[in-house]
Design a protein around this motif. Structure first.
Motif, PDB file in Angstrom:
ATOM      1  N   ALA A 156      -1.906   2.236  -5.575  1.00 44.76           N
ATOM      2  CA  ALA A 156      -2.027   1.611  -4.207  1.00 44.76           C
ATOM      3  C   ALA A 156      -3.112   0.326  -4.283  1.00 44.76           C
ATOM      4  CB  ALA A 156      -2.276   2.550  -3.116  1.00 44.76           C
ATOM      5  N   ALA A 157      -4.123   0.796  -4.737  1.00 44.76           N
ATOM      6  CA  ALA A 157      -5.104  -0.537  -4.748  1.00 44.76           C
ATOM      7  C   ALA A 157      -4.745  -1.635  -5.520  1.00 44.76           C
ATOM      8  CB  ALA A 157      -6.406   0.067  -5.370  1.00 44.76           C
ATOM      9  N   ALA A 158      -3.928  -1.416  -6.671  1.00 41.43           N
ATOM     10  CA  ALA A 158      -3.484  -2.721  -7.336  1.00 41.43           C
ATOM     11  C   ALA A 158      -2.458  -3.350  -6.706  1.00 41.43           C
ATOM     12  CB  ALA A 158      -3.111  -1.909  -8.771  1.00 41.43           C
ATOM     13  N   LEU A 167     -10.071   0.316 -12.858  1.00 40.00           N
ATOM     14  CA  LEU A 167     -10.457   1.330 -12.103  1.00 40.00           C
ATOM     15  C   LEU A 167     -10.052   2.792 -12.938  1.00 40.00           C
ATOM     16  CD1 LEU A 167      -8.385   0.826  -8.661  1.00 40.00           C
ATOM     17  CD2 LEU A 167     -10.737   0.935  -9.160  1.00 40.00           C
ATOM     18  N   LEU A 195       2.680  10.391  -9.742  1.00 38.20           N
ATOM     19  CA  LEU A 195       1.882  10.649 -10.798  1.00 38.20           C
ATOM     20  C   LEU A 195       0.573  11.596 -10.559  1.00 38.20           C
ATOM     21  CD1 LEU A 195       2.158   6.927 -12.392  1.00 38.20           C
ATOM     22  CD2 LEU A 195       3.606   8.813 -12.977  1.00 38.20           C
ATOM     23  N   MET A 196       0.627  11.803  -9.417  1.00 35.72           N
ATOM     24  CA  MET A 196      -0.455  12.732  -9.040  1.00 35.72           C
ATOM     25  C   MET A 196      -1.894  11.907  -8.959  1.00 35.72           C
ATOM     26  SD  MET A 196       1.351  16.076 -10.091  1.00 35.72           S
ATOM     27  CE  MET A 196       2.942  15.550 -10.305  1.00 35.72           C
ATOM     28  N   TRP A 197      -2.096  10.907  -8.892  1.00 36.36           N
ATOM     29  CA  TRP A 197      -3.264  10.262  -9.110  1.00 36.36           C
ATOM     30  C   TRP A 197      -3.542   9.307  -7.939  1.00 36.36           C
ATOM     31  CZ3 TRP A 197      -5.525   7.335 -13.969  1.00 36.36           C
ATOM     32  CH2 TRP A 197      -6.770   7.580 -14.038  1.00 36.36           C
ATOM     33  N   PRO A 198      -3.578   9.752  -6.495  1.00 40.04           N
ATOM     34  CA  PRO A 198      -3.573   8.804  -5.271  1.00 40.04           C
ATOM     35  C   PRO A 198      -4.406   7.950  -5.633  1.00 40.04           C
ATOM     36  CG  PRO A 198      -3.489  11.345  -4.963  1.00 40.04           C
ATOM     37  CD  PRO A 198      -3.894  11.296  -6.143  1.00 40.04           C
ATOM     38  N   GLY A 199      -4.078   6.768  -4.931  1.00 39.06           N
ATOM     39  CA  GLY A 199      -4.990   5.547  -4.622  1.00 39.06           C
ATOM     40  C   GLY A 199      -4.933   4.379  -5.825  1.00 39.06           C
ATOM     41  N   ILE A 200      -4.688   4.872  -7.159  1.00 38.30           N
ATOM     42  CA  ILE A 200      -4.966   3.769  -8.296  1.00 38.30           C
ATOM     43  C   ILE A 200      -3.969   2.637  -8.300  1.00 38.30           C
ATOM     44  CG2 ILE A 200      -3.838   5.231  -9.916  1.00 38.30           C
ATOM     45  CD1 ILE A 200      -6.169   4.113 -11.762  1.00 38.30           C
ATOM     46  N   VAL A 250      -1.900  -3.647  -3.484  1.00 39.94           N
ATOM     47  CA  VAL A 250      -2.536  -4.131  -2.250  1.00 39.94           C
ATOM     48  C   VAL A 250      -3.280  -5.669  -2.747  1.00 39.94           C
ATOM     49  CG1 VAL A 250      -4.422  -4.068  -0.583  1.00 39.94           C
ATOM     50  CG2 VAL A 250      -3.010  -2.472  -0.791  1.00 39.94           C
ATOM     51  N   TYR A 260       1.532   9.446  -5.646  1.00 44.14           N
ATOM     52  CA  TYR A 260       1.938  10.587  -5.582  1.00 44.14           C
ATOM     53  C   TYR A 260       2.752  11.409  -6.695  1.00 44.14           C
ATOM     54  CZ  TYR A 260      -0.501  11.034  -1.160  1.00 44.14           C
ATOM     55  OH  TYR A 260      -1.412  10.986  -0.268  1.00 44.14           O
ATOM     56  N   PHE A 295       0.744  -1.278   0.020  1.00 45.78           N
ATOM     57  CA  PHE A 295       0.057   0.048  -0.013  1.00 45.78           C
ATOM     58  C   PHE A 295       0.880   1.189   0.015  1.00 45.78           C
ATOM     59  CE2 PHE A 295      -2.402   3.408   2.372  1.00 45.78           C
ATOM     60  CZ  PHE A 295      -3.523   3.577   1.539  1.00 45.78           C
ATOM     61  N   LEU A 325       1.314   3.741  -3.227  1.00 47.79           N
ATOM     62  CA  LEU A 325       0.908   5.279  -2.771  1.00 47.79           C
ATOM     63  C   LEU A 325       2.163   6.263  -3.189  1.00 47.79           C
ATOM     64  CD1 LEU A 325      -1.945   6.358  -1.814  1.00 47.79           C
ATOM     65  CD2 LEU A 325      -0.675   6.567   0.467  1.00 47.79           C
ATOM     66  N   TYR A 335      -6.984  -4.875 -12.841  1.00 47.73           N
ATOM     67  CA  TYR A 335      -7.514  -3.949 -11.769  1.00 47.73           C
ATOM     68  C   TYR A 335      -7.221  -2.524 -11.962  1.00 47.73           C
ATOM     69  CZ  TYR A 335      -9.215  -3.187  -7.001  1.00 47.73           C
ATOM     70  OH  TYR A 335      -9.818  -2.621  -5.740  1.00 47.73           O
TER      71      TYR A 335
END
Lengths: 284, 176
Positions: B75-77, B133, B68-73, B79, B66, B58, B62, B129
């Motif tokens: 990190a989700a993959a 998203l 690539l300035m697209w938080p979450g995407i 995890v 940060y 995660f 993350l 995934y």
């Protein structure tokens, strides 16, 4: 109660998986809406510094291109100097009223600030650039960003010394443009394919359009100053099922080489937004 | 060199290569996005706890987000693949006890076929995934299929090259 603890212990891995997924997805979907996320400001500062270090190398190789662009821009500005123009009729004389000039000063609607690009990406579907100016220097979200060539994007996030700018080549970015020759307005967005080409919709087929025509920002765009170059027509796609052309524009800015940009602040933006909001409220 | 230091440096190196090399090269096509950073998660030691594996994935994802300035995407993959890795390793491991006797998944410790199955499946899951998203925000079904296919192909090629260039000799751990 004991059973709950047993359940948690048994499925601890799965539960932590779900928790981390939920956290990541909340970052993702909240970000798209509000353009901000947890620790965005701190992360912005850190990645900005690393990007800056990388840029010291990259900048050297792009100096030539950056120089050319700046000279071109200077040339265009010099063309506008008043001393270049001669009055055709000697009976007319240009009179400059000094009082008028002074009183113009408070009415400057757009303020320009220069900024150095320290990081840029053109490979994803929502491309951002990082600039070395932040909230301490007066940059706020939703300010327009233009380059020596033309439109670059819009500020979405700021930290004390760095800002991130959503560029025109992002799937969620939209700007209102007009054809320079006829003034027909249309909406411009990117389809995610080629970082040098953007799409313009809703141009009626009655309008003569040719390859090479300029497309400028329109007066309707509240954040961009009017008449800033967006791009030039690259090809006209004729869709037989509608009465509109789809234009493909070559962007005025080359996003992979842009090194200096100007951040434009519209000083009347708040007033305009408040008035429009008040009008909407009375109409409801 | 301690394991912790080795893996931290590996993480940093993969991250920098991903951000400053693979995301800087001009795209061939919108479908072709080379990814290699997640190889770090595949290369983590066998004995990492499953919860820790996910937490590391995660934070790692993350960090890329940060940049690539697209938080979450990402990190989700990350995890997701960190959660699936232990299941796959348990299914694919060659002999009883390889988890204990070798440090981390590699050709050496698992054998050619099981290791490549592990890498191919995790790469496919990661890209599916990730693009799924992305597809929720924009894009069409063909965009989804094309991008998953093309990006997986390019990533696998890159991983193959990486495996050949950096041959990791996993130590056989004795009881000492």
């Amino acid at each position: 109660m004991r059973n709950i603890f047993l359940f948690i212990r048994r499925y601890f891995n799965f539960l932590s998986f779900l928790a981390l997924q939920a956290l990541a997805l909340s970052f993702l979907f909240r970000y798209n809406k509000f353009h901000e996320a947890a620790f965005a400001s701190v992360a912005n500062e850190v990645t900005g510094r690393i990007n800056g270090q990388y840029n010291t190398v990259e900048y050297y190789f792009k100096l030539k291109k950056a120089n050319e662009n700046l000279v071109k821009e200077n040339l265009a500005l010099r063309d506008l100097l008043r001393s270049n123009y001669q009055q055709p009729d000697s009976s007319k004389r240009l009179v400059v009223d000094s009082i008028r000039v002074d009183s113009l000063k408070p009415f400057q609607k757009y303020i320009y600030r220069d900024a150095k690009v320290v990081g840029s990406f053109v490979t994803t579907q929502t491309n951002f650039i990082t600039i070395h100016r932040g909230s301490s220097q007066g940059i706020q979200p939703d300010m327009a960003v233009i380059g020596p060539g033309g439109v670059v994007g819009r500020v979405v996030n700021t930290s004390p010394n760095f800002s991130t700018v959503m560029t025109m080549i992002s799937r969620v970015f939209k700007v209102d443009g007009k054809l320079k020759n006829t003034g027909e307005r249309g909406s411009i967005s990117w389809d995610g394919q080629n970082p040098r080409l953007v799409q313009m919709r809703n141009i009626p087929k009655s309008v003569p359009v040719q390859k090479g025509d300029s497309v400028l920002t329109s007066e309707l765009s509240s954040i961009f100053p009017p008449n800033i170059l967006i791009g030039t027509v690259d090809s006209v796609l004729n869709d037989p099922s509608t009465n509109f052309y789809n234009l493909r524009l070559k962007t005025a800015t080359n996003f992979s080489t842009v090194q200096f940009v100007y951040v434009v602040q519209n000083r009347l933006l708040e007033e305009q937004a408040n008035l429009e909001k008040a009008t909407r409220n009375t109409n409801e | 060199m301690s394991d912790f230091l080795k893996h931290s440096m590996r993480a940093l190196l993969f991250l920098l290569v991903q951000v400053f090399v693979l995301h800087k090269i001009p795209p061939l096509h919108q479908f072709v996005v080379p990814y290699i950073y997640f190889l770090f998660i595949i290369w983590l030691p066998f004995n990492t706890g499953r919860t820790w594996l996910m937490i590391i994935a995660f934070i790692y994802g993350l960090a890329l987000d940060y940049f690539l300035m697209w938080p979450g995407i990402h990190a989700a993959a990350c995890v997701m693949i960190a959660y699936l890795r232990p299941f796959l390793v348990n299914l694919l491991i060659r002999q009883e006890g390889a988890e204990q006797s070798y440090g981390a998944p590699s050709i050496n410790s698992m054998g050619w076929a099981p290791y490549s199955v592990l890498v191919v499946v995790l790469t496919l899951v990661h890209h599916t995934y990730l693009v799924f998203l992305e597809w929720l925000s924009f894009g069409s079904f063909w965009y989804f299929l094309g991008k998953v296919g093309a990006s997986t192909g390019v990533s696998l090629l890159l991983i193959l090259v990486t495996e050949m260039l950096f041959y990791r000799k996993e130590k056989f751990r004795t009881n000492m």
